[in-house]
Write a protein that holds these residues in place. Structure first.
Motif, short mmCIF file in Angstrom:
data_model
loop_
_atom_site.label_atom_id
_atom_site.label_comp_id
_atom_site.label_asym_id
_atom_site.label_seq_id
_atom_site.Cartn_x
_atom_site.Cartn_y
_atom_site.Cartn_z
N LEU A 61 0.79 -1.23 0.00
CA LEU A 61 0.00 0.00 0.00
C LEU A 61 0.82 1.29 0.00
CD1 LEU A 61 -2.90 -0.89 2.48
CD2 LEU A 61 -2.79 -1.21 0.01
N LYS A 62 2.04 1.22 0.51
CA LYS A 62 2.87 2.43 0.52
C LYS A 62 3.44 2.65 -0.87
CE LYS A 62 6.13 4.68 3.63
NZ LYS A 62 7.03 4.50 4.79
N VAL A 63 3.33 3.86 -1.39
CA VAL A 63 3.71 4.12 -2.77
C VAL A 63 4.77 5.22 -2.84
CG1 VAL A 63 1.50 3.38 -3.74
CG2 VAL A 63 1.82 5.79 -3.08
N PRO A 64 5.61 5.17 -3.88
CA PRO A 64 6.49 6.31 -4.15
C PRO A 64 5.65 7.49 -4.57
CG PRO A 64 6.49 4.82 -6.00
CD PRO A 64 5.69 4.14 -4.93
N PHE A 65 6.05 8.69 -4.20
CA PHE A 65 5.26 9.87 -4.55
C PHE A 65 6.21 11.06 -4.56
CE2 PHE A 65 1.87 12.99 -4.38
CZ PHE A 65 0.79 12.36 -4.98
#
Length: 482
Positions: free
Chosen positions: A264-268
């Motif tokens: 669920l954690k994404v690069p942004f």
């Protein structure tokens, strides 16, 4: 004056004027909005996020020129639900797309209509994976294009360049890559020293098949970087500095279909010259549902009251303020090739995460209905995920890779009770078909019994002949808009 010198000077001025006109195609003060979305890439597999063994030069450049978010999330680690929330400002159950390859609700108002009202042209360049077309009604849409010598189609670079060069009004463009999603490049006899390992895959260091696959994945990441580099060149050549650019990936591949941070954690990473301070870092929680409200805020509009997301424009301008107390996650294992009945929900703040696995073996007996053909699939789902407990609780500051479950630790009782309470308040607001009562374990499918069926074989899942084709429409919770 020498005529030759005069002529040369005139040509030089004309050249400068033409170049300036290219960058000033739009006279509007509304920024261009560009979102480059990679496909199935872990947040841990970027140089700017600490992986020195993978080549992500273009993303790293963006991070140096703009702002990197350390706590950005999607609610679902699967393609269609992740993209639908990005384009609607609503979490998966509320927008209707909470299983893969399914439609959002037909009355949903997406980014296309919201931004069009504000004078924007809204464009998709590349992979779609969202439906229905009446909701996601792009002004222009270009399909991915085949390219020789690589495992996946490319984004339509020629169309993107031509559009940037000739744009006359503010636009929002979603550039959706098919990389690095498998199939990956083929790499034989790769070296484990060239791969970065983490607690969730450290046991694979001597697994040559895994190492070869990971090396191919790294090469696919590098190939996507070539596409991103081209797009950034086009931006810098044809568009003025009033262009807001976001890079992200729809979810992590190592945690696909889960509600763990590895999914669920994404690069942004974002860039907006003269607004965002170069090289800045944001640690506040943001979410994919916040993107559309932020776009609307930047464009001069407002998010609607029914949206879940909030604008993070203040963070872009340098204010370190809380946008979300919590972010949430949804897991639906039906409607995939390995489909099993094992839904989960997650709530997370900056330190703690609580997960409930509603069909865990711990509670499966209470979920049974007394109907043998239905109960077969409920039991099968619980047994397939036999190592996943009913409850999970993690202290993410001490245990960022979620290795130590604290759910039964009495020292964390108050934390767990707070998160449980707030999770079910959110689920009720979302109109979730799950609740805090054990024994509610629906099988889901679409209206007319046309959707993915639990009682049929798939290439990855075999059903005993005795149980095939035994489920009837009345055995399912029917999702009418799918």
């Amino acid at each position: 004056m020498n005529f030759k010198n005069l002529f040369i000077g005139f040509i030089a001025l004309l050249t400068i004027a033409c170049k300036d006109n290219t960058k000033e195609n739009q006279q509007s003060t509304q920024p261009n909005l560009i979102f480059f979305l990679a496909d199935d890439q872990d947040v841990y597999d970027y140089g700017c996020y600490g992986n020195e063994k993978v080549n992500t030069a273009a993303v790293d450049q963006l991070a140096r020129e703009g702002m990197l978010f350390n706590n950005a999330f999607t609610a679902q680690a699967i393609c269609a639900p992740s993209r639908s929330q990005l384009l609607s400002g609503k979490y998966p159950v509320k927008n209707g797309c909470f299983a893969n390859h399914t439609s959002a609700k037909p009355d949903l108002i997406s980014a296309t209509k919201h931004l069009r009202k504000l004078g924007y042209e809204v464009v998709l360049a590349g992979k779609s994976h969202v439906k229905p077309s009446t909701v996601f009604d792009w002004d222009k849409e270009w399909e991915p294009v085949p390219k020789e010598g690589v495992p996946r189609d490319y984004i339509p670079l020629d169309s993107i360049e031509n559009y940037f060069k000739n744009s006359k009004k503010p636009f929002c463009m979603l550039i959706a890559s098919k990389y690095p999603h498998s199939t990956y490049f083929k790499v034989e006899n790769a070296n484990a020293d060239e791969i970065k390992f983490f607690p969730f895959n450290d046991d694979k260091k001597n697994d040559q098949e895994f190492i070869n696959k990971k090396a191919g994945y790294y090469k696919s990441i590098e190939e996507d970087g070539k596409q991103l580099e081209k797009v950034l060149q086009y931006v810098d050549t044809y568009l003025n500095e009033n262009t807001f650019f976001i890079y992200s990936a729809d979810h992590g591949v190592s945690g696909k279909f889960t509600v763990k941070d590895i999914g669920l954690k994404v690069p942004f990473v974002v860039r907006w010259p003269n607004v965002i301070k170069a090289g800045s870092i944001a640690n506040q929680l943001i979410h994919y549902t916040d993107v559309l409200p932020t776009f609307l805020d930047i464009a001069g509009g407002k998010a609607t009251a029914d949206m879940d997301g909030k604008s993070f424009l203040p963070i872009l301008k340098g204010e370190d303020i809380e946008i979300n107390k919590y972010v949430y996650g949804v897991r639906t294992n039906q409607n995939i090739l390995n489909s099993e009945v094992f839904p989960s929900r997650m709530i997370r703040d900056k330190q703690y995460k609580y997960i409930r696995n509603f069909n865990s073996l711990e509670v499966v007996e209470q979920n049974l209905t007394g109907k043998p053909n239905v109960d077969y699939f409920i039991k099968r789902g619980a047994e397939h995920f036999k190592n996943e407990p009913f409850e999970e609780l993690y202290d993410l500051q001490k245990d960022p890779f979620e290795q130590q479950n604290l759910a039964k630790n009495p020292d964390y009782k108050e934390v767990k009770e707070r998160l449980i309470k707030d999770l079910f308040v959110w689920m009720k607001d979302q109109g979730d078909f799950l609740n805090n009562q054990i024994g509610n374990m629906p099988l889901i499918t679409s209206k007319g019994n046309k959707g993915f069926k639990l009682d049929k074989d798939t290439p990855r899942r075999k059903i005993p002949d005795s149980i095939k084709n035994t489920l009837k429409e009345e055995n399912y919770l029917i999702i009418k808009h799918w």
